[in-house]
Design a protein around this motif. Sequence first.
Motif, PDB file in Angstrom:
ATOM      1  N   LEU A   3      58.042  -0.288  10.210  1.00  0.00           N
ATOM      2  CA  LEU A   3      56.922  -1.239  10.234  1.00  0.00           C
ATOM      3  C   LEU A   3      55.585  -0.527  10.136  1.00  0.00           C
ATOM      4  CD1 LEU A   3      58.194  -3.738  12.947  1.00  0.00           C
ATOM      5  CD2 LEU A   3      57.947  -4.164  10.492  1.00  0.00           C
ATOM      6  N   GLY A   4      55.444   0.559  10.886  1.00  0.00           N
ATOM      7  CA  GLY A   4      54.176   1.293  10.875  1.00  0.00           C
ATOM      8  C   GLY A   4      53.856   1.896   9.530  1.00  0.00           C
ATOM      9  N   LEU A   5      54.830   2.516   8.889  1.00  0.00           N
ATOM     10  CA  LEU A   5      54.592   3.147   7.594  1.00  0.00           C
ATOM     11  C   LEU A   5      54.451   2.112   6.490  1.00  0.00           C
ATOM     12  CD1 LEU A   5      54.229   5.864   6.208  1.00  0.00           C
ATOM     13  CD2 LEU A   5      56.690   5.966   5.880  1.00  0.00           C
TER      14      LEU A   5
ATOM     15  N   GLN B 292      53.009  -0.720   6.743  1.00  0.00           N
ATOM     16  CA  GLN B 292      51.709  -1.369   6.853  1.00  0.00           C
ATOM     17  C   GLN B 292      50.538  -0.434   6.584  1.00  0.00           C
ATOM     18  OE1 GLN B 292      51.919  -3.042  10.754  1.00  0.00           O
ATOM     19  NE2 GLN B 292      53.355  -4.635  10.138  1.00  0.00           N
ATOM     20  N   ASN B 293      50.757   0.870   6.766  1.00  0.00           N
ATOM     21  CA  ASN B 293      49.652   1.805   6.623  1.00  0.00           C
ATOM     22  C   ASN B 293      50.215   3.177   6.311  1.00  0.00           C
ATOM     23  OD1 ASN B 293      47.440   3.482   6.904  1.00  0.00           O
ATOM     24  ND2 ASN B 293      46.781   2.626   8.864  1.00  0.00           N
TER      25      ASN B 293
ATOM     26  N   ARG C 147      47.788   6.961   9.465  1.00  0.00           N
ATOM     27  CA  ARG C 147      48.232   6.904  10.860  1.00  0.00           C
ATOM     28  C   ARG C 147      48.378   5.460  11.310  1.00  0.00           C
ATOM     29  NH1 ARG C 147      43.864  11.175  11.721  1.00  0.00           N
ATOM     30  NH2 ARG C 147      45.063  13.090  11.525  1.00  0.00           N
ATOM     31  N   SER C 148      49.418   5.236  12.092  1.00  0.00           N
ATOM     32  CA  SER C 148      49.596   3.913  12.694  1.00  0.00           C
ATOM     33  C   SER C 148      50.373   4.096  13.989  1.00  0.00           C
ATOM     34  CB  SER C 148      50.336   2.966  11.753  1.00  0.00           C
ATOM     35  OG  SER C 148      51.695   3.308  11.678  1.00  0.00           O
ATOM     36  N   PRO C 149      50.133   3.211  14.955  1.00  0.00           N
ATOM     37  CA  PRO C 149      50.869   3.317  16.215  1.00  0.00           C
ATOM     38  C   PRO C 149      52.388   3.213  16.008  1.00  0.00           C
ATOM     39  CG  PRO C 149      49.031   1.803  16.449  1.00  0.00           C
ATOM     40  CD  PRO C 149      49.122   2.147  14.993  1.00  0.00           C
ATOM     41  N   GLY C 150      52.836   2.325  15.135  1.00  0.00           N
ATOM     42  CA  GLY C 150      54.264   2.161  14.892  1.00  0.00           C
ATOM     43  C   GLY C 150      54.895   3.428  14.347  1.00  0.00           C
ATOM     44  N   ARG C 151      54.190   4.052  13.421  1.00  0.00           N
ATOM     45  CA  ARG C 151      54.709   5.298  12.839  1.00  0.00           C
ATOM     46  C   ARG C 151      54.798   6.395  13.905  1.00  0.00           C
ATOM     47  NH1 ARG C 151      52.084   8.570   7.731  1.00  0.00           N
ATOM     48  NH2 ARG C 151      53.828   9.998   7.451  1.00  0.00           N
TER      49      ARG C 151
ATOM     50  N   ALA D 270      60.166   0.766  14.455  1.00  0.00           N
ATOM     51  CA  ALA D 270      58.727   0.983  14.617  1.00  0.00           C
ATOM     52  C   ALA D 270      58.176   1.831  13.470  1.00  0.00           C
ATOM     53  CB  ALA D 270      58.438   1.657  15.961  1.00  0.00           C
ATOM     54  N   HIS D 271      58.908   2.861  13.098  1.00  0.00           N
ATOM     55  CA  HIS D 271      58.466   3.735  12.009  1.00  0.00           C
ATOM     56  C   HIS D 271      58.393   2.961  10.694  1.00  0.00           C
ATOM     57  CE1 HIS D 271      58.707   6.886   8.911  1.00  0.00           C
ATOM     58  NE2 HIS D 271      58.012   7.590   9.780  1.00  0.00           N
TER      59      HIS D 271
END
Length: 156
Positions: A116-118, A120-121, A124-128, A113-114
């Motif tokens: 993918l989140g980082l 993509q953005n 802040r992101s939900p995955g991160r 999740a981290h």
Amino acid sequence: MDSRPGLTHTPAPLPRDASMGPPMPGFITGFYAALLGLLLMALSLNVIRLRYKYRQGIMDGGHKELALAIRVQGNFIEYVPVALILMFFDEAVKYPAWTIHAMGIALLAGRMAHALGLSQNEERSPGRAIGVVLTYSVVFSASFMALSKAMQGMSL
């Protein structure tokens, strides 16, 4: 058995079965370490791909996409080894298998999740956020579990 003097036959060892007791510790942690190792290779290959794309051998050359990929890989390296060491200790001192599996699943899911989140953005992101919470939860839990058993073992 051979009947000639001085010659003996040693039977082959029998396969391990459940009646021989639990297996040595480390198999559960080893399973998650292997999966996390594959994830690290994917993150590393992404960095290599971007280095090739931007013709950048070292550092990031000011390329935001490469900088993020390097950071995702670096963050993985900062947290996963200590989490796995703690999980191995917790497994070795016989915490229930389900607790080791729960930590392994959470760590793997958190790192995915981290990443993918980082990726993509950078903000802040939900995955991160999910990745941070799951990773920190594993490190805190495994640390407190290990500390508890270590203090018992040292008679503190």
